[in-house]
Design a protein around this motif. Structure first.
Motif, short mmCIF file in Angstrom:
data_model
loop_
_atom_site.label_atom_id
_atom_site.label_comp_id
_atom_site.label_asym_id
_atom_site.label_seq_id
_atom_site.Cartn_x
_atom_site.Cartn_y
_atom_site.Cartn_z
N VAL A 71 -7.42 -10.22 2.30
CA VAL A 71 -8.73 -9.61 2.55
C VAL A 71 -8.58 -8.10 2.73
CG1 VAL A 71 -10.66 -9.46 4.17
CG2 VAL A 71 -9.77 -11.70 3.50
N THR A 72 -7.59 -7.68 3.51
CA THR A 72 -7.37 -6.26 3.73
C THR A 72 -7.08 -5.55 2.40
OG1 THR A 72 -6.55 -6.61 5.96
CG2 THR A 72 -5.90 -4.55 4.88
N SER A 73 -6.26 -6.16 1.57
CA SER A 73 -5.94 -5.57 0.28
C SER A 73 -7.18 -5.46 -0.60
CB SER A 73 -4.86 -6.40 -0.42
OG SER A 73 -4.56 -5.86 -1.67
N MET A 74 -8.00 -6.49 -0.61
CA MET A 74 -9.23 -6.47 -1.38
C MET A 74 -10.15 -5.36 -0.89
SD MET A 74 -12.22 -9.35 -1.75
CE MET A 74 -12.76 -9.12 -0.06
N MET A 75 -10.27 -5.24 0.43
CA MET A 75 -11.18 -4.25 1.01
C MET A 75 -10.68 -2.82 0.77
SD MET A 75 -13.62 -5.97 2.34
CE MET A 75 -14.39 -4.85 3.49
N GLU A 76 -9.36 -2.62 0.77
CA GLU A 76 -8.80 -1.29 0.59
C GLU A 76 -8.61 -0.88 -0.87
OE1 GLU A 76 -5.22 -1.30 2.94
OE2 GLU A 76 -6.34 -1.12 4.82
N PHE A 77 -8.76 -1.84 -1.78
CA PHE A 77 -8.56 -1.54 -3.19
C PHE A 77 -9.63 -0.58 -3.69
CE2 PHE A 77 -9.41 -2.47 -7.70
CZ PHE A 77 -8.20 -2.02 -8.21
N ASP A 78 -9.19 0.50 -4.32
CA ASP A 78 -10.09 1.50 -4.89
C ASP A 78 -9.81 1.59 -6.38
OD1 ASP A 78 -11.56 3.66 -5.72
OD2 ASP A 78 -10.70 5.06 -4.26
N PRO A 79 -10.67 1.01 -7.21
CA PRO A 79 -10.41 0.99 -8.66
C PRO A 79 -10.42 2.36 -9.31
CG PRO A 79 -12.60 0.14 -8.19
CD PRO A 79 -11.91 0.34 -6.87
N THR A 80 -10.90 3.37 -8.60
CA THR A 80 -10.89 4.71 -9.18
C THR A 80 -9.54 5.39 -9.04
OG1 THR A 80 -11.68 5.80 -7.17
CG2 THR A 80 -13.36 5.00 -8.72
N THR A 81 -8.70 4.88 -8.14
CA THR A 81 -7.39 5.51 -7.93
C THR A 81 -6.22 4.55 -8.03
OG1 THR A 81 -7.50 5.18 -5.52
CG2 THR A 81 -8.39 7.26 -6.41
N GLN A 82 -6.48 3.24 -8.09
CA GLN A 82 -5.41 2.24 -8.13
C GLN A 82 -5.55 1.35 -9.37
OE1 GLN A 82 -6.64 1.02 -4.01
NE2 GLN A 82 -4.45 0.56 -3.87
N LEU A 83 -4.42 0.95 -9.93
CA LEU A 83 -4.43 0.02 -11.06
C LEU A 83 -4.50 -1.42 -10.61
CD1 LEU A 83 -1.77 1.69 -13.38
CD2 LEU A 83 -4.27 1.75 -13.58
N GLU A 84 -3.97 -1.69 -9.42
CA GLU A 84 -3.98 -3.04 -8.87
C GLU A 84 -3.91 -2.96 -7.35
OE1 GLU A 84 -0.58 -5.03 -10.51
OE2 GLU A 84 0.83 -3.75 -9.48
N PRO A 85 -4.23 -4.06 -6.68
CA PRO A 85 -4.18 -4.05 -5.22
C PRO A 85 -2.74 -3.93 -4.72
CG PRO A 85 -4.60 -6.25 -6.01
CD PRO A 85 -4.65 -5.35 -7.21
N LEU A 86 -2.58 -3.66 -3.43
CA LEU A 86 -1.27 -3.49 -2.82
C LEU A 86 -0.96 -4.63 -1.86
CD1 LEU A 86 -1.51 0.33 -2.02
CD2 LEU A 86 -0.38 -0.75 -3.98
N GLY A 87 0.31 -4.75 -1.48
CA GLY A 87 0.72 -5.67 -0.43
C GLY A 87 0.99 -7.10 -0.85
N TRP A 88 0.84 -7.43 -2.11
CA TRP A 88 1.06 -8.81 -2.57
C TRP A 88 2.56 -9.09 -2.75
CZ3 TRP A 88 3.43 -8.53 -7.32
CH2 TRP A 88 3.21 -7.39 -8.08
#
Length: 108
Positions: A69-86
């Motif tokens: 959930v934290t990764s989903m909430m912090e994901f910014d598609p304008t600056t990241q290619l994929e979520p983090l922490g997985w």
């Protein structure tokens, strides 16, 4: 729990549909991609990518639902290619022990 950001789009599915599909948290990204979290096994969480009524396109595994959930909430598609922490990416077989991108390897 719908987690809309100021720039997110309106969710194309109802809360009832998403809950019926097993998701506990979700958001609709600016490009229309629906991402959602569901609990997996005893304590792990999975972030599903491009969720739709017939399933999903891809997924990322996390050590807990909270991390997903934290990764989903912090994901910014304008600056990241994929979520983090997985720790595992479903479609590529990539692994990141402890969610650390510097330790990434491909499990073949």
């Amino acid at each position: 729990m719908n987690a809309n950001y100021e720039n997110d789009l309106e969710m194309p599915y109802s809360e009832l549909e998403l809950k019926r599909w097993g998701y506990t948290h979700w958001r609709c990204l600016l490009d229309g991609t629906v991402v959602a979290v569901a609990p997996m096994s005893i304590s792990n969480g999975r972030l599903f990518w491009n969720v739709h009524q017939d399933g999903y396109e891809d997924f990322y595994c996390y050590d807990s639902v909270e991390l997903a959930v934290t990764s989903m909430m912090e994901f910014d598609p304008t600056t990241q290619l994929e979520p983090l922490g997985w720790h595992r990416h479903g479609s590529t077989g990539r692994r990141r022990p402890g969610g650390d991108m510097t330790k990434e390897y491909i499990n073949k």
